[in-house]
Design a protein around this motif. Structure first.
Motif, PDB file in Angstrom:
ATOM      1  N   GLU A  82       0.830  -1.200   0.000  1.00  0.00           N
ATOM      2  CA  GLU A  82       0.000   0.000   0.000  1.00  0.00           C
ATOM      3  C   GLU A  82       0.869   1.256   0.000  1.00  0.00           C
ATOM      4  O   GLU A  82       0.560   2.245  -0.675  1.00  0.00           O
ATOM      5  CB  GLU A  82      -0.925  -0.014   1.218  1.00  0.00           C
ATOM      6  CG  GLU A  82      -1.990   1.070   1.197  1.00  0.00           C
ATOM      7  CD  GLU A  82      -2.944   0.951   2.370  1.00  0.00           C
ATOM      8  OE1 GLU A  82      -3.012   1.898   3.181  1.00  0.00           O
ATOM      9  OE2 GLU A  82      -3.627  -0.089   2.463  1.00  0.00           O
ATOM     10  N   LEU A  83       1.972   1.214   0.754  1.00  0.00           N
ATOM     11  CA  LEU A  83       2.875   2.366   0.812  1.00  0.00           C
ATOM     12  C   LEU A  83       3.561   2.590  -0.537  1.00  0.00           C
ATOM     13  O   LEU A  83       3.687   3.733  -0.996  1.00  0.00           O
ATOM     14  CB  LEU A  83       3.909   2.161   1.921  1.00  0.00           C
ATOM     15  CG  LEU A  83       4.840   3.339   2.220  1.00  0.00           C
ATOM     16  CD1 LEU A  83       4.048   4.582   2.575  1.00  0.00           C
ATOM     17  CD2 LEU A  83       5.803   2.971   3.345  1.00  0.00           C
ATOM     18  N   THR A  85       2.398   1.834  -3.430  1.00  0.00           N
ATOM     19  CA  THR A  85       1.376   2.354  -4.333  1.00  0.00           C
ATOM     20  C   THR A  85       1.110   3.824  -4.064  1.00  0.00           C
ATOM     21  O   THR A  85       0.978   4.631  -4.998  1.00  0.00           O
ATOM     22  CB  THR A  85       0.078   1.546  -4.180  1.00  0.00           C
ATOM     23  OG1 THR A  85       0.346   0.156  -4.441  1.00  0.00           O
ATOM     24  CG2 THR A  85      -0.986   2.025  -5.150  1.00  0.00           C
ATOM     25  N   ARG A  86       1.066   4.197  -2.793  1.00  0.00           N
ATOM     26  CA  ARG A  86       0.818   5.599  -2.449  1.00  0.00           C
ATOM     27  C   ARG A  86       1.943   6.502  -2.960  1.00  0.00           C
ATOM     28  O   ARG A  86       1.678   7.556  -3.542  1.00  0.00           O
ATOM     29  CB  ARG A  86       0.678   5.766  -0.939  1.00  0.00           C
ATOM     30  CG  ARG A  86       0.530   7.254  -0.540  1.00  0.00           C
ATOM     31  CD  ARG A  86       0.726   7.481   0.926  1.00  0.00           C
ATOM     32  NE  ARG A  86       0.873   8.893   1.232  1.00  0.00           N
ATOM     33  CZ  ARG A  86      -0.116   9.718   1.534  1.00  0.00           C
ATOM     34  NH1 ARG A  86      -1.368   9.291   1.507  1.00  0.00           N
ATOM     35  NH2 ARG A  86       0.130  10.982   1.845  1.00  0.00           N
ATOM     36  N   GLN A  89       1.734   7.135  -6.590  1.00  0.00           N
ATOM     37  CA  GLN A  89       0.607   7.981  -6.959  1.00  0.00           C
ATOM     38  C   GLN A  89       0.855   9.442  -6.589  1.00  0.00           C
ATOM     39  O   GLN A  89       0.551  10.347  -7.362  1.00  0.00           O
ATOM     40  CB  GLN A  89      -0.672   7.479  -6.281  1.00  0.00           C
ATOM     41  CG  GLN A  89      -1.173   6.153  -6.812  1.00  0.00           C
ATOM     42  CD  GLN A  89      -2.359   5.609  -6.029  1.00  0.00           C
ATOM     43  OE1 GLN A  89      -2.623   6.035  -4.887  1.00  0.00           O
ATOM     44  NE2 GLN A  89      -3.078   4.669  -6.606  1.00  0.00           N
ATOM     45  N   VAL A  90       1.430   9.679  -5.399  1.00  0.00           N
ATOM     46  CA  VAL A  90       1.643  11.043  -4.929  1.00  0.00           C
ATOM     47  C   VAL A  90       2.730  11.743  -5.735  1.00  0.00           C
ATOM     48  O   VAL A  90       2.601  12.914  -6.089  1.00  0.00           O
ATOM     49  CB  VAL A  90       2.010  11.049  -3.429  1.00  0.00           C
ATOM     50  CG1 VAL A  90       2.445  12.441  -2.965  1.00  0.00           C
ATOM     51  CG2 VAL A  90       0.824  10.572  -2.594  1.00  0.00           C
ATOM     52  N   THR A 156       5.155  10.352   1.840  1.00  0.00           N
ATOM     53  CA  THR A 156       4.622   9.471   2.886  1.00  0.00           C
ATOM     54  C   THR A 156       3.999  10.252   4.040  1.00  0.00           C
ATOM     55  O   THR A 156       3.402   9.652   4.941  1.00  0.00           O
ATOM     56  CB  THR A 156       5.727   8.550   3.441  1.00  0.00           C
ATOM     57  OG1 THR A 156       6.786   9.346   3.985  1.00  0.00           O
ATOM     58  CG2 THR A 156       6.282   7.647   2.349  1.00  0.00           C
ATOM     59  N   TYR A 159       0.303   9.714   5.743  1.00  0.00           N
ATOM     60  CA  TYR A 159      -0.163   8.347   5.491  1.00  0.00           C
ATOM     61  C   TYR A 159      -0.162   7.542   6.791  1.00  0.00           C
ATOM     62  O   TYR A 159       0.711   7.708   7.641  1.00  0.00           O
ATOM     63  CB  TYR A 159       0.753   7.664   4.472  1.00  0.00           C
ATOM     64  CG  TYR A 159       0.490   6.189   4.316  1.00  0.00           C
ATOM     65  CD1 TYR A 159      -0.619   5.729   3.612  1.00  0.00           C
ATOM     66  CD2 TYR A 159       1.338   5.258   4.896  1.00  0.00           C
ATOM     67  CE1 TYR A 159      -0.864   4.374   3.473  1.00  0.00           C
ATOM     68  CE2 TYR A 159       1.099   3.900   4.759  1.00  0.00           C
ATOM     69  CZ  TYR A 159      -0.001   3.463   4.050  1.00  0.00           C
ATOM     70  OH  TYR A 159      -0.251   2.135   3.935  1.00  0.00           O
ATOM     71  N   HIS A 161      -1.348   3.456   8.524  1.00  0.00           N
ATOM     72  CA  HIS A 161      -1.768   2.073   8.285  1.00  0.00           C
ATOM     73  C   HIS A 161      -1.824   1.380   9.636  1.00  0.00           C
ATOM     74  O   HIS A 161      -1.018   1.698  10.526  1.00  0.00           O
ATOM     75  CB  HIS A 161      -0.764   1.370   7.359  1.00  0.00           C
ATOM     76  CG  HIS A 161      -1.167  -0.006   6.939  1.00  0.00           C
ATOM     77  ND1 HIS A 161      -0.942  -1.116   7.729  1.00  0.00           N
ATOM     78  CD2 HIS A 161      -1.791  -0.449   5.813  1.00  0.00           C
ATOM     79  CE1 HIS A 161      -1.403  -2.188   7.105  1.00  0.00           C
ATOM     80  NE2 HIS A 161      -1.914  -1.818   5.938  1.00  0.00           N
TER      81      HIS A 161
END
Length: 246
Positions: A82-83, A85-86, A89-90, A156, A159, A161
């Motif tokens: 997930e990290l 992917t983030r 995207q960012v 990051t 973010y 989780h």
């Protein structure tokens, strides 16, 4: 008989503290074909606790197949994927490997391997370059590395989780949990230096706990950075998000 070192809670890291039956190239190639529809030549890569394979397709580096240690918590891999992917995207300019979904569209897939172990498989893009611990860098190139680190921190920030606050041995917030290991350092000079360092960090704990925190890569080191002298951007890859932590 030599005494075994103690196991502080920060060492209870799943695959780091438990062995498993390694997967070999023929089985990994079969898994790759079944899950991703990709046929290639596989070669094992050094890995800390999982099984990793370089995938070469038509003579070119294509991807890296990862098969988790069966003792690793599922949330740890979810956090890592997930990290990744983030970050992509960012800020797409940060050179992190893309996660390649399976034919079913999954970022990670459970399998039972030939040894009967329940494991997860994922595939990431192969990034060019060599790790920075294998060659010398110029001041300008080190500035470029610093710029990427700054962009990564921004990517990051904010973010979270459910698994980001796990205790790991190389997180300075938990450094004092390692103090019992000092008695197993037999070299007097090393023991004294480590004891001095731990004492100083112990004194700093109140200040450390008062600092602002955010999710970090947490192992932004030469062995996890890829570079290429012929690339104007120089830094071609930031890899291994497995130690990310809040």
């Amino acid at each position: 008989m030599s005494q075994e070192p103690p196991t502080p809670s920060v060492f209870d890291g799943g695959g780091l503290s438990a062995s498993h039956v390694a997967m070999h190239e023929p089985e990994a190639a079969q898994v790759l074909a079944e899950l991703y529809g990709i046929t290639g030549e596989l070669s094992r890569l050094d890995a800390e606790k999982d099984d990793s394979f370089r995938v070469v397709v038509d003579g070119r580096n294509h991807s890296v197949l990862k098969v988790s240690n069966p003792h690793d918590p599922a949330d740890e891999l979810d956090f890592q994927l997930e990290l990744l992917t983030r970050v992509a995207q960012v800020d797409p300019t940060i050179p992190v490997p893309a996660v390649i979904p399976s034919r079913e569209g999954a970022l990670a897939t459970y399998i039972d391997d030939a040894a009967g172990q329940h494991r997860r498989v994922w595939l990431i893009e192969f990034l060019p370059g060599a790790t920075l611990d294998t060659f010398r860098t110029t001041p300008q190139q080190r500035e470029q590395v610093g710029e990427v680190l700054a962009k990564l921190r921004h990517a990051t920030a904010g973010y979270s989780h459910p698994f980001d606050s796990r205790a790991i041995a190389w997180d300075v917030q938990h450094i004092m949990a390692l103090e019992p290991l000092l008695e197993f350092v037999e070299n007097a000079q090393h023991h004294a230096a480590l004891a001095q360092g731990l004492a100083r960090l112990g004194d700093l704990q109140p200040r450390i706990r008062a600092l602002r925190t955010q999710v970090l890569h947490n192992d932004f080191s030469k062995s996890n950075l890829l570079g290429d002298h012929n690339d104007p951007a120089f830094l071609t890859g930031v890899i291994d998000f497995g130690d990310a932590v809040l």
